[in-house]
Design an enzyme around this catalytic site. Structure first.
Site, PDB file in Angstrom:
ATOM      1  N   GLU A   1      66.986  52.228  70.598  1.00  0.00           N
ATOM      2  CA  GLU A   1      67.321  51.060  72.206  1.00  0.00           C
ATOM      3  C   GLU A   1      66.626  50.993  72.545  1.00  0.00           C
ATOM      4  OE1 GLU A   1      71.427  53.665  72.354  1.00  0.00           O
ATOM      5  OE2 GLU A   1      71.845  53.233  70.873  1.00  0.00           O
TER       6      GLU A   1
ATOM      7  N   TYR B   1      74.796  59.668  75.850  1.00  0.00           N
ATOM      8  CA  TYR B   1      74.415  60.292  74.609  1.00  0.00           C
ATOM      9  C   TYR B   1      74.800  61.331  74.508  1.00  0.00           C
ATOM     10  CZ  TYR B   1      73.352  56.549  72.574  1.00  0.00           C
ATOM     11  OH  TYR B   1      73.520  55.730  71.680  1.00  0.00           O
TER      12      TYR B   1
END
Length: 399
Positions: A140, A98
């Site tokens: 996640e 990310y």
């Protein structure tokens, strides 16, 4: 959620960012893959990148997330986030990636919008990004923990069935001889193959057997035509993968699953084309559970010969006490079959009970049409659930 100052800035700049988001995401992917070419080779779907659909889906999700934060400052769009997180987890996306995405995405924003990206604007959109990214990382992480970690596992092909001229079903067992983890009907697995150029491409395929099977089963439609690399994995599986070969599979993921309980709740399972796969798994699960409520099974296809898993469709429905089949075929419908109709799916003549929960899977035009018909019949939008194969171009519109 979003701070008041950032919310005001995002609200003011959203039209400009949304108007340029397509160009921003195009430049983002170009920069990302130039810096990290292995991501395009071994993680991202090269077919979707070539077609531009992944860029559209990313643009839509960013715009939808920002719009939701501005319109609902005390909430977040958990349904949208969960869908993205399941797909990311099936691919093995890590928290560290990310930061890499942030670097290249914001470089693209500055490149496209130039001086309009003041420090205040940059800070506001940075807040939007990290709200979305951190929420996805948390979801996640939970998904990985529930499945004993991420990663791919090697499986051996023990059966292959040619369902139609263009659909093959693969049945696999763990190559290590270990247990087969259970799943929920409607979920999918990521399947990784090594192609001739050395790329390790990954695709998601819905599990097409009911939970509880000692094997893992998924069905693949071969994609014809189009510019390479469109369909490169489906064609590889059809041409090169046979009994005795091995594939690497993820754990099952996906949020299009039957609701818990409600043995008497009326259900509608609607599919078109290869969208039949999760619906057949759901139907099998209902048959195994002895579901007592009304079940409407709706499917559209080009012809009976191209209707994959039709025998399973019919067999599972036959085990339910109150199920009915409604099949539409563009050509070749058998007028002697009560379930057959000619043309496109049309629910006008079908009584849909009050309180029906609907599950849809198929091409976007099909799902949009069925959803509109169901809402017209009084089905609550919250009770209509869907699955899109490939980038979710509907996600931003549905919220």
């Amino acid at each position: 959620m979003l701070s008041e100052q950032s919310a005001a800035t995002v609200r003011a700049t959203l039209p400009v960012v949304a108007g340029a988001i397509g160009e921003i995401t195009e430049r983002f992917y170009a920069g990302l893959f130039a810096a990290r070419p292995e991501l395009l080779r071994d993680l991202f779907n090269r077919g979707n990148q070539a077609a531009g659909t992944q860029r559209q889906a990313l643009a839509g999700s960013i715009a939808a997330f920002a719009t939701y934060l501005v319109d609902h400052p005390d909430e977040r769009p958990d349904a949208m986030l969960a869908r993205i997180a399941h797909k990311h987890a099936s691919l093995g996306v890590t928290a560290e990636q990310y930061a890499l995405v942030h670097e290249h995405l914001f470089a693209a924003i500055v490149e496209v919008l130039g001086e309009a990206v003041t420090p205040e604007v940059a800070a506001a959109w940075d807040e939007v990004y990290w709200l979305m990214a951190n929420a996805l990382v948390a979801i996640e992480k939970r998904l990985y923990e529930e499945r004993g970690g991420g990663g791919l596992r090697e499986w051996e092909v023990v059966g292959r069935v040619e369902e139609t001229a263009d659909v093959a079903t693969f049945r696999l067992r763990p190559a290590d001889g270990g247990p087969v983890p259970d799943f929920r009907a409607g979920q999918y697995v990521s399947v990784q193959v090594e192609l001739a150029d050395g790329a390790r491409q990954i695709r998601q395929y819905s599990l097409s057997a009911a939970p509880g099977s000692p094997l893992r089963q998924f069905s693949v439609k071969r994609v014809h035509g189009g510019a390479a690399p469109d369909g490169e994995v489906s064609n590889h599986l059809h041409a090169r993968v046979h009994v005795g070969d091995r594939l690497r599979l993820s754990a099952p993921y996906g949020d299009l699953v039957l609701g818990e309980g409600g043995a008497g709740v009326p259900l509608l399972l609607a599919s078109a084309g290869i969208g039949v796969t999760p619906m057949v798994a759901m139907l099998g699960q209902l048959a195994d559970r002895g579901h007592e409520g009304r079940v409407l099974v709706v499917h559209g296809d080009r012809s009976p010969a191209e209707h994959a898993l039709r025998a399973d469709h019919e067999a599972y429905a036959g085990k339910l006490p109150d199920a009915s089949l409604h099949f539409w075929y563009e050509t070749g419908a058998d007028d002697t079959e009560e379930s057959h109709r000619t043309g496109l799916v049309d629910l006008a003549g079908i009584a849909v009970p009050n309180g029906t929960r609907a599950y849809l899977c198929g091409p976007l035009p099909f799902m949009r049409a069925v959803r509109a018909q169901l809402i017209g019949k009084g089905v609550a939008p919250a009770d209509i659930h869907y699955e899109v194969f490939g980038p979710d171009l509907w996600l931003a519109q549905q919220g």
